[in-house]
Enzyme design. Structure first.
Site, PDB file in Angstrom:
ATOM      1  N   LYS A 180      -7.618  -7.344  -1.408  1.00  0.00           N
ATOM      2  CA  LYS A 180      -7.495  -6.353  -0.331  1.00  0.00           C
ATOM      3  C   LYS A 180      -8.871  -5.950   0.189  1.00  0.00           C
ATOM      4  O   LYS A 180      -9.089  -5.846   1.393  1.00  0.00           O
ATOM      5  CB  LYS A 180      -6.724  -5.128  -0.844  1.00  0.00           C
ATOM      6  CG  LYS A 180      -5.251  -5.443  -1.071  1.00  0.00           C
ATOM      7  CD  LYS A 180      -4.521  -4.388  -1.873  1.00  0.00           C
ATOM      8  CE  LYS A 180      -3.101  -4.874  -2.178  1.00  0.00           C
ATOM      9  NZ  LYS A 180      -2.362  -4.028  -3.112  1.00  0.00           N
TER      10      LYS A 180
ATOM     11  N   GLN B  50      -3.319   1.439  -6.270  1.00  0.00           N
ATOM     12  CA  GLN B  50      -2.735   0.205  -6.808  1.00  0.00           C
ATOM     13  C   GLN B  50      -1.784   0.539  -7.960  1.00  0.00           C
ATOM     14  O   GLN B  50      -2.137   1.250  -8.891  1.00  0.00           O
ATOM     15  CB  GLN B  50      -3.860  -0.730  -7.285  1.00  0.00           C
ATOM     16  CG  GLN B  50      -3.386  -2.083  -7.769  1.00  0.00           C
ATOM     17  CD  GLN B  50      -2.749  -2.925  -6.659  1.00  0.00           C
ATOM     18  OE1 GLN B  50      -3.236  -3.000  -5.531  1.00  0.00           O
ATOM     19  NE2 GLN B  50      -1.618  -3.551  -6.974  1.00  0.00           N
TER      20      GLN B  50
ATOM     21  N   ASP C 156       0.724   2.393   2.528  1.00  0.00           N
ATOM     22  CA  ASP C 156       1.721   1.605   1.785  1.00  0.00           C
ATOM     23  C   ASP C 156       3.135   1.947   2.255  1.00  0.00           C
ATOM     24  O   ASP C 156       4.076   1.222   1.977  1.00  0.00           O
ATOM     25  CB  ASP C 156       1.609   1.910   0.282  1.00  0.00           C
ATOM     26  CG  ASP C 156       1.021   0.739  -0.479  1.00  0.00           C
ATOM     27  OD1 ASP C 156       1.033  -0.378   0.079  1.00  0.00           O
ATOM     28  OD2 ASP C 156       0.570   0.930  -1.624  1.00  0.00           O
TER      29      ASP C 156
END
Ligand code: NDP
Length: 294
Positions: free
Chosen positions: A53, A97, A120
């Site tokens: 990422k 994460q 997200d």
């Protein structure tokens, strides 16, 4: 034979579009989008996702804010970090994460992320708006968004079609079904308690498979000409590989590609698109923020 949807190529095209928009924003506002990627602990898989990422951010001109916290960090210290990122004007997206270590409640942490920076798309308010008619969430969850993008960029129309989603998790199956519904499909969800899933799947013009069950969906379960998006990413033993394993989807690709109209491979289908959608969400968050201030 089905048209194989090349997720890598589609992702590359979208990344070029994002890079172009980042350049334009930089010229117009003198600022670029910023994404904070927070990782707790040393899990190898999480580290590799985070590296991917951060690298993608650098390639597209998005500023990445790297927050690496030790495994033992307390829930309250992690939340403090999230709060600092919430008020940092250079950060437009915050990604924590998952999974987090056992002593930290993921739900508590995720619900502390500012709605405007929830790239997200996991915040309950964003998911709630996704489920409601005529409401638009600020961000769509990345993997389901990737599935819809792959369908639309392959010329598969969704409106009026019968769609079946296999799986009902909060991060993939459920939001994918809501997105299909928003796009005017008639949607059925298959899960682990569904009896005779094959007869339901056989009716579908569009199948999104996200069960985490290697090659569960056979060619004979697919309606001829259907579009099949395989989210499943499962490691199966393969002594011919140096690593000792290979990745397969939830769909038996060999069989299904002879029946379907379109199909995504694993790897190289949905996977490369998911990170791209995260970058796209970050861009959208930044644009909203820059435009509001001018
Ligand atoms: P979860 O394990 O959270 O959810 C799996 C879902 O599938 C559950 O709803 C479960 O039903 C259902 N299910 C399990 N077994 C069956 C079965 N035999 N028949 C029908 N339904 C079944 O997984 P995720 O949603 O997180 O991920 C799904 C897959 O997608 C995994 O392989 C994962 O690795 C992959 N993935 C890929 C991503 C990418 O970018 N390519 C991103 C995220 C995930 P129930 O609710 O009844 O338990």
């Amino acid at each position: 034979m089905a048209t194989v949807i090349d997720g890598k190529a589609v992702a590359q095209t979208i990344r070029s579009e994002i890079a172009e928009e980042v350049r334009a924003l930089s010229q117009k506002y003198g600022k670029v989008p910023g994404l904070a990627v927070v990782i707790v602990g040393n899990r190898k898989d999480s580290q590799s996702y985070v590296r991917m990422k951060r690298k993608a951010c650098a390639e597209l001109g998005i500023k990445s804010f790297d927050i690496d916290l030790p495994e033992q960090v307390s829930e309250s210290d992690l939340i403090k970090q999230v709060h600092q990122l919430n008020v940092n004007p250079d950060v437009h997206g915050i990604l924590v994460q998952l999974p987090l270590p056992k002593h930290i409640n993921e739900e508590t942490v995720l619900s502390e992320i500012s709605l405007e920076k929830d790239v997200d798309g996991f915040h309950p308010l964003n998911i709630g708006k996704l489920a409601m008619k005529d409401r638009d969430p600020l961000f769509l969850p990345c993997t389901p968004k990737a599935c819809i993008e792959l369908l639309s960029r392959s010329g598969v129309s969704i409106k009026g079609k019968k769609a079946v989603v296999v799986g009902r998790s909060n991060i993939v199956g459920l939001p994918a079904s809501l997105l299909l519904l928003k796009a005017d499909a008639t949607v059925t969800i298959v899960h682990s308690r569904t009896t005779q899933p094959e007869s339901i799947i056989r009716e579908a013009d569009i199948v999104i498979a996200a069960a985490g069950q290697p090659m569960m969906i056979k060619g004979s379960w697919i309606k001829p000409g259907a579009a099949v998006i395989d989210v499943g990413t499962n490691a199966v033993d393969d002594p011919t590989k140096k690593s000792g394993y290979r990745l397969v989807g939830d769909v038996d690709f060999e069989e299904a590609s002879k029946v379907a109209g379109w199909i995504t491979p694993v790897p190289g289908g949905v996977g490369p698109m998911t990170v791209t959608m995260l970058l796209h969400n970050t861009l959208e968050g930044a644009k909203r923020c820059f435009e509001k201030k001018h």
